[in-house]
Design an enzyme around this catalytic site. Structure first.
Site, PDB file in Angstrom:
ATOM      1  N   GLU A 117       0.822  -1.213   0.000  1.00  0.00           N
ATOM      2  CA  GLU A 117       0.000   0.000   0.000  1.00  0.00           C
ATOM      3  C   GLU A 117       0.860   1.269   0.000  1.00  0.00           C
ATOM      4  OE1 GLU A 117      -2.689  -0.437   3.325  1.00  0.00           O
ATOM      5  OE2 GLU A 117      -3.935  -1.841   2.212  1.00  0.00           O
ATOM      6  N   GLU A 264      -6.020  -8.276   0.164  1.00  0.00           N
ATOM      7  CA  GLU A 264      -6.461  -8.328   1.560  1.00  0.00           C
ATOM      8  C   GLU A 264      -7.943  -8.036   1.600  1.00  0.00           C
ATOM      9  OE1 GLU A 264      -4.385  -5.553   4.081  1.00  0.00           O
ATOM     10  OE2 GLU A 264      -2.405  -6.241   3.491  1.00  0.00           O
TER      11      GLU A 264
END
Ligand SMILES: *[C@@H]1O[C@H](CO)[C@@H](O)[C@H](O)[C@H]1NC(C)=O
Ligand SMILES: *[C@@H]1O[C@H](CO)[C@@H](O)[C@H](O)[C@H]1NC(C)=O
Ligand SMILES: *[C@@H]1O[C@H](CO)[C@@H](O)[C@H](O)[C@H]1NC(C)=O
Ligand SMILES: *[C@@H]1O[C@H](CO)[C@@H](O)[C@H](O)[C@H]1NC(C)=O
Ligand SMILES: *[C@@H]1O[C@H](CO)[C@@H](O)[C@H](O)[C@H]1NC(C)=O
Ligand SMILES: CC(=O)N[C@H]1CO[C@H](CO)[C@@H](O)[C@@H]1O
Length: 480
Positions: A117, A264
């Protein structure tokens, strides 16, 4: 159909009830007492899980995975992205962390995650300039090493890299975030050229957490009376809406068919009023059902989606900057015990995951507040702050499992967490005369006073990064 044939068919279906095709899990290790990798790999096998995503390429983890045939996504942490801008460094990393295991180590590496991220708005752009060069270097190094056909580099991105305009927030209006749209366009074209998927993390829980007006039912998969209407499509859950917003953003740059992996997705069980076992069970039950029938999303219907659940095990040393729930994402507790019903075949049966085997615990001893131990009662607040600075007290917060304890119970909880993190070390249950050891479990119906895992290393080191002092004081000012 006769009853017996029906029963036979039923038995057959039950027999075939295997795991959702290709289901993966994230295996994080930011815990004070991580389960030994061998135990975790056995746990994965016992539950039929064949894909795992890790956050580094730790050699002990990799050795435990060797020979298991479990597909692995290894990762380059954000703080190494800059280094990977040098092609020789990237080649070296690939050699030491990928090809070594691929050719000799017997680890089935499928992807390399370049960063984690890295474009989160909260990173203030720190990784904007280094991620794409690192991605290119790693894929090129994989190609040069002769493994680029089977091992692909990708960048797990938070869903905040795309959005739809506020005045028209429907999935079909999805575009890459304006401040990074050129960068994202370059990245996705590179992914397409190299045959790599786009990896996105999608968190319906966070939609609910960050927006008090978010409709709760839209976070789950059980329908809503108030769907989002978009060009004749009815969106009834935020997972679909979010995934399709990404598809629209990809379409807008000419790559509407780029494969997407959900790196995720999950639901925490503590640390927030919406983080609880009942909601987690409900969320996964809905998600797994859809995945098991390859439902896809409205813009990519009837398709298999590769998904990695977040995460396998609770991690008591994760940063709680995003929220207290951060340490409670596990589908299993810190010790590999299940928390709630979960049927990985997606048939919604009332069954639990197979727990971790051969876990060794510290002795059955707890540490509790002792008002008669001779300590100065007016310092108990300071002692609690100390205990919680070096252990995980997130279950004490508002909406959490141990919030219902009285003041003495909360002090006991804090002292015990510290004592467990310290492996029951001498004097770790003293707190200047305010605490005492006990062999009687102080747990209540809602609040579990844990016994930590016995770690093999004798050096009772402390991998704990002390929490932000500001946070700790604010947190405990609220408690007392
Ligand atoms: C890559 O391998 C080296 C040497 O084995 C190791 O020190 C390093 O931690 C590995 N990198 C990652 C990100 O795990
Ligand atoms: C980003 O900027 C904010 C506000 O200036 C600051 O509080 C925060 O610490 C910064 N975060 C990082 C990762 O640099
Ligand atoms: C990234 O590059 C731009 C343009 O060269 C520069 O202005 C910016 O400061 C750089 N950002 C970082 C975090 O290095
Ligand atoms: C107990 O602690 C308080 C607060 O630190 C302090 O003011 C007080 O003097 C202490 N009492 C004794 C008996 O030491
Ligand atoms: C607390 O957790 C441990 C470890 O998972 C478990 O064995 C025990 O039954 C739990 N106790 C309570 C009261 O929930
Ligand atoms: C969706 C899309 O545009 N895919 C393209 C990716 O790149 C290959 C060539 O490598 C094209 O053939 C595809 O059309």
């Amino acid at each position: 159909m006769g009853v017996s044939r029906f029963l036979a068919l039923f038995a057959l279906v039950a027999l075939c009830s295997s795991l959702v095709e290709g289901l993966g899990v994230n295996w994080g290790t930011m815990a004070t007492h991580p389960l030994p990798p061998k135990i975790v790999v056995q746990l994965l096998k016992d539950n039929g899980i064949k894909k795992v995503k890790i956050f580094d390429a730790d050699s002990i983890t990799m050795s435990a995975l060797a020979g298991s045939d479990i597909e692995v996504m290894v990762a380059i942490p954000n703080n190494m992205l800059q280094i990977m801008n040098d092609y020789d460094a990237a080649k070296d990393w690939v050699k030491r962390n990928v090809t070594r295991y691929h050719f000799q180590g017997g680890v089935n590496i499928k992807y390399v995650a370049v960063g984690n991220e890295p474009f989160l708005a909260s990173y203030n752009g720190s990784f904007l300039n280094v991620t794409f060069p690192a991605l290119k270097n790693i894929q090129n190094a994989l190609n040069d090493a002769g493994v680029g056909d089977t091992i692909k580099a990708t960048v797990p991105l938070n869903a905040d890299v795309y959005n739809s305009p506020e005045d028209n927030s429907v999935p079909s209006a999805g575009r890459f975030r304006s401040d990074i749209s050129d960068l994202m366009t370059d990245i996705v074209h590179f992914l397409n050229q190299s045959g790599a998927p786009f990896t996105v993390n999608i968190y319906p829980f966070l939609s609910l957490y960050l927006n008090p007006n978010f409709p709760v039912e839209f976070a789950f998969f059980d329908g809503t009376s108030n769907p989002v209407l978009d060009n004749g499509i009815q969106y009834t859950n935020v997972f679909d809406a979010n995934f399709d917003t990404l598809i629209s953003a990809l379409k807008a740059v000419g790559l509407g068919n780029l494969p997407i992996i959900v790196g995720e997705v999950g639901w925490p069980t503590d640390g927030d009023r919406n983080g609880n076992a009942a909601y987690a069970e409900k969320f996964y039950n809905g998600l797994l059902k859809r995945l098991s029938v390859n439902q896809g999303t409205p813009l990519r219907p009837n398709q298999y989606i590769e998904v990695y659940l977040f995460s396998l095990i609770d991690e008591d040393a994760k940063s709680i900057a995003p929220g207290n729930f951060e340490r409670h994402w596990g589908i299993l507790k810190y010790d590999g015990q299940p928390k709630y019903n979960m049927d990985l075949s997606g048939q919604g049966q009332s069954i639990m995951l197979v727990p971790a085997k051969d876990v060794k615990y510290l002795p059955n001893k707890w540490c509790v507040f002792d008002p008669n131990g001779g300590g100065n009662i007016s310092t108990v607040g300071d002692q609690i702050t100390y205990a919680c600075t070096f252990s995980d007290c997130t279950a004490l917060g508002y909406g959490s499992t141990c919030n219902g304890l009285d003041a003495n119970g909360k002090a006991s909880y804090a002292f015990n967490m510290y004592y467990q993190v310290q492996n029951h070390r001498d004097l770790s249950c003293n707190f200047q005369g305010l605490a005492t050891e006990t062999t009687q479990d102080p747990s209540t119906a809602n609040c579990n006073f844990t016994i930590q895992i016995a770690t093999s290393s004798t050096s009772a080191f402390l991998p704990f990064v002390p929490l932000l002092t500001v946070f700790v004081s604010v947190f405990f000012a609220l408690l007392f």
